[in-house]
Design a protein around this motif. Structure first.
Motif, mmCIF file in Angstrom:
data_model
loop_
_atom_site.group_PDB
_atom_site.id
_atom_site.type_symbol
_atom_site.label_atom_id
_atom_site.label_comp_id
_atom_site.label_asym_id
_atom_site.label_seq_id
_atom_site.Cartn_x
_atom_site.Cartn_y
_atom_site.Cartn_z
ATOM 1 N N GLY A 13 0.806 -1.216 0.000
ATOM 2 C CA GLY A 13 0.000 0.000 0.000
ATOM 3 C C GLY A 13 0.839 1.266 0.000
ATOM 4 O O GLY A 13 0.464 2.266 -0.620
ATOM 5 N N ALA A 14 1.990 1.222 0.676
ATOM 6 C CA ALA A 14 2.847 2.407 0.715
ATOM 7 C C ALA A 14 3.372 2.756 -0.676
ATOM 8 O O ALA A 14 3.574 3.926 -1.005
ATOM 9 C CB ALA A 14 4.006 2.178 1.679
ATOM 10 N N GLU A 15 3.590 1.734 -1.514
ATOM 11 C CA GLU A 15 4.052 1.989 -2.885
ATOM 12 C C GLU A 15 2.926 2.572 -3.738
ATOM 13 O O GLU A 15 3.174 3.380 -4.627
ATOM 14 C CB GLU A 15 4.592 0.706 -3.516
ATOM 15 N N LEU A 16 1.694 2.159 -3.465
ATOM 16 C CA LEU A 16 0.554 2.773 -4.154
ATOM 17 C C LEU A 16 0.446 4.251 -3.764
ATOM 18 O O LEU A 16 0.032 5.079 -4.578
ATOM 19 C CB LEU A 16 -0.744 2.044 -3.799
ATOM 20 N N ALA A 17 0.835 4.568 -2.524
ATOM 21 C CA ALA A 17 0.816 5.965 -2.081
ATOM 22 C C ALA A 17 1.823 6.803 -2.867
ATOM 23 O O ALA A 17 1.585 7.983 -3.125
ATOM 24 C CB ALA A 17 1.105 6.044 -0.580
ATOM 25 N N VAL A 18 2.947 6.199 -3.251
ATOM 26 C CA VAL A 18 3.926 6.896 -4.099
ATOM 27 C C VAL A 18 3.292 7.238 -5.445
ATOM 28 O O VAL A 18 3.454 8.343 -5.976
ATOM 29 C CB VAL A 18 5.188 6.033 -4.303
ATOM 30 N N PHE A 19 2.549 6.289 -5.995
ATOM 31 C CA PHE A 19 1.839 6.513 -7.254
ATOM 32 C C PHE A 19 0.814 7.632 -7.099
ATOM 33 O O PHE A 19 0.694 8.505 -7.963
ATOM 34 C CB PHE A 19 1.157 5.214 -7.690
ATOM 35 N N CYS A 20 0.082 7.627 -5.988
ATOM 36 C CA CYS A 20 -0.902 8.687 -5.710
ATOM 37 C C CYS A 20 -0.230 10.056 -5.668
ATOM 38 O O CYS A 20 -0.753 11.044 -6.214
ATOM 39 C CB CYS A 20 -1.597 8.430 -4.382
ATOM 40 N N ALA A 21 0.929 10.119 -5.002
ATOM 41 C CA ALA A 21 1.638 11.388 -4.888
ATOM 42 C C ALA A 21 2.071 11.899 -6.259
ATOM 43 O O ALA A 21 2.054 13.110 -6.514
ATOM 44 C CB ALA A 21 2.850 11.224 -3.978
ATOM 45 N N SER A 22 2.439 10.989 -7.152
ATOM 46 C CA SER A 22 2.804 11.389 -8.513
ATOM 47 C C SER A 22 1.610 12.004 -9.236
ATOM 48 O O SER A 22 1.759 12.976 -9.981
ATOM 49 C CB SER A 22 3.336 10.183 -9.296
ATOM 50 N N ILE A 23 0.424 11.435 -9.009
ATOM 51 C CA ILE A 23 -0.795 12.008 -9.603
ATOM 52 C C ILE A 23 -1.031 13.411 -9.057
ATOM 53 O O ILE A 23 -1.378 14.336 -9.810
ATOM 54 C CB ILE A 23 -2.016 11.122 -9.323
ATOM 55 N N VAL A 24 -0.842 13.583 -7.760
ATOM 56 C CA VAL A 24 -1.055 14.894 -7.137
ATOM 57 C C VAL A 24 -0.111 15.934 -7.747
ATOM 58 O O VAL A 24 -0.537 17.021 -8.165
ATOM 59 C CB VAL A 24 -0.857 14.817 -5.611
#
Length: 392
Positions: free
Chosen positions: A268-279
């Motif tokens: 899940g923490a790696e998915l959060a990295v992906f989310c931050a890239s979207i932001v």
């Protein structure tokens, strides 16, 4: 890539210098900042190139109010900027051994490819129809099935026989309800349910992209919300709690996801990295897309971002709560369905025009006022979704 590099050299002097890369919190922030800076840097040149290539083209949809005709000449396909920045932030700072990361990349860029085809047909044929709806749906389904059965399945069972085994948690979670109280297992039906969430979200974001900046800010808000949800569900952090054993209360360390009553999401923490890239990518695009827009997102951006948000809802185990997180997108899609159903059944329209943001335009509200009010509602929806964590 940087995380893989760190793993290769972690036992060396250079590895000790780069020790900060092992912390997801650093990589989450770094991915967002890098995507934002990259977008600000390359945005003007990319927009100038799009304007040159599309000179003389009308990128205004036919099914919009007449006031939109003044936007003729504004280049489209600005979603390419978003995709470049998402790719750069994710590939640099995420753990590329994570299946979840590759599923996000496949669905985002697969749906972006569909959007590119749609935009290209609109430009080359000089009309706003683009790719037929059924063909879009077929292609969206194909990329979804590749992601599920190609990346999220194993084809050799424990007994050595051949057959698919899902690597996805097929249990369903509900907002405001702790997972240990109620989380039914849908089994293989979950594949169908997840398809509805991902494809539905992709098309809903596409419908929302009708005013300057209208789609991108709710996307940013959703990505921030999912960033928090993914991190708390996937982090190894523990929180101090008490438990009673034989009538004696004692201090204990409880995993954060268990304390909050949600399902654990490995990676899940790696998915959060992906989310931050979207932001980061979304904020950089907003710089150029805010009213009056210098560039439109186009289907290359809206279908891709919708696919990404739908996939995050599924793989972060927030499928149902995503209806709250994506409140603006849900309302826009619902307004179209209501309009079509009403006209077919009664011959009358519920709204002056659908999606609903055009209804407000025709009622006389100024475009900036509609946009900002929709942004406020999106922030409210994200806040309610995060509140559901504690209330669980």
């Amino acid at each position: 890539m940087l995380y893989l590099l760190y793993e290769l050299i972690q036992n060396t002097e250079a590895g000790r210098v780069l020790n900060f890369l092992r912390y997801p919190t650093f990589r989450i922030i770094a991915a967002g900042v890098f995507a934002l800076l990259l977008g600000m840097l390359i945005g003007p040149r990319l927009i100038a190139r799009l304007r040159l290539k599309q000179h003389g083209q009308s990128n205004v949809r036919e099914d919009t109010p007449d006031s939109h005709q003044k936007k003729k000449g504004t280049p489209t396909m600005g979603g390419a900027l978003i995709l470049i920045c998402i790719a750069a932030g994710t590939l640099l700072f995420a753990d590329l051994k994570s299946r979840g990361v590759w599923v996000m990349i496949l669905l985002t860029f697969g749906y972006g490819f569909i959007g590119f085809l749609d935009d290209w047909l609109k430009l080359s044929k000089r009309n706003s129809k683009g790719l037929a709806g059924r063909k879009k749906m077929v292609l969206q389904t194909v990329f979804y099935l590749i992601a599920i059965f190609g990346l999220m399945c194993t084809w050799t069972k424990a007994d050595g026989s051949f057959g698919p085994t899902l690597l996805i948690d097929t249990r369903l979670t509900l907002p405001f309800v702790p997972s240990h109280w109620f989380n039914p297992d849908l089994g293989w039906f979950y594949v169908v349910f997840a398809w509805v969430v991902i494809v539905g979200t992709s098309n809903a974001v596409n419908l929302t992209d009708g005013l300057d900046g209208l789609a991108i800010v709710p996307t940013i808000v959703s990505a921030v919300t999912f960033c928090v949800l993914c991190y708390v569900a996937g982090t190894t952090l523990h929180i101090a709690d008490t438990e009673t054993v034989n009538g004696v209360a004692r201090l204990t360390a409880t995993p954060l996801y268990r304390y909050l009553g949600i399902l654990q999401v490995p990676g899940g923490a790696e998915l959060a990295v992906f989310c931050a890239s979207i932001v980061g990518a979304g904020i950089s695009f907003l710089w150029f897309n805010t009213y009056p827009a210098s560039v439109f997102m186009g289907d290359i951006g809206s279908l891709a971002l919708g696919g990404a948000l739908g996939a995050l809802a599924v793989f972060s185990k927030n499928e149902v709560v995503s209806a709250i997180i994506h409140g603006i997108f849900f309302a826009e899609a619902l307004s179209v369905m209501i309009q079509v159903a009403s006209f077919k059944m009664t011959g009358k329209r519920v709204f002056k025009m659908a999606p609903v943001h055009h209804h407000f335009e025709l009622k006389g509200l100024a475009e900036p006022k509609i946009i900002v009010r929709f942004w406020i509602v999106a922030i409210l929806c994200g806040g309610v979704a995060l509140l559901s964590l504690k209330l669980r």
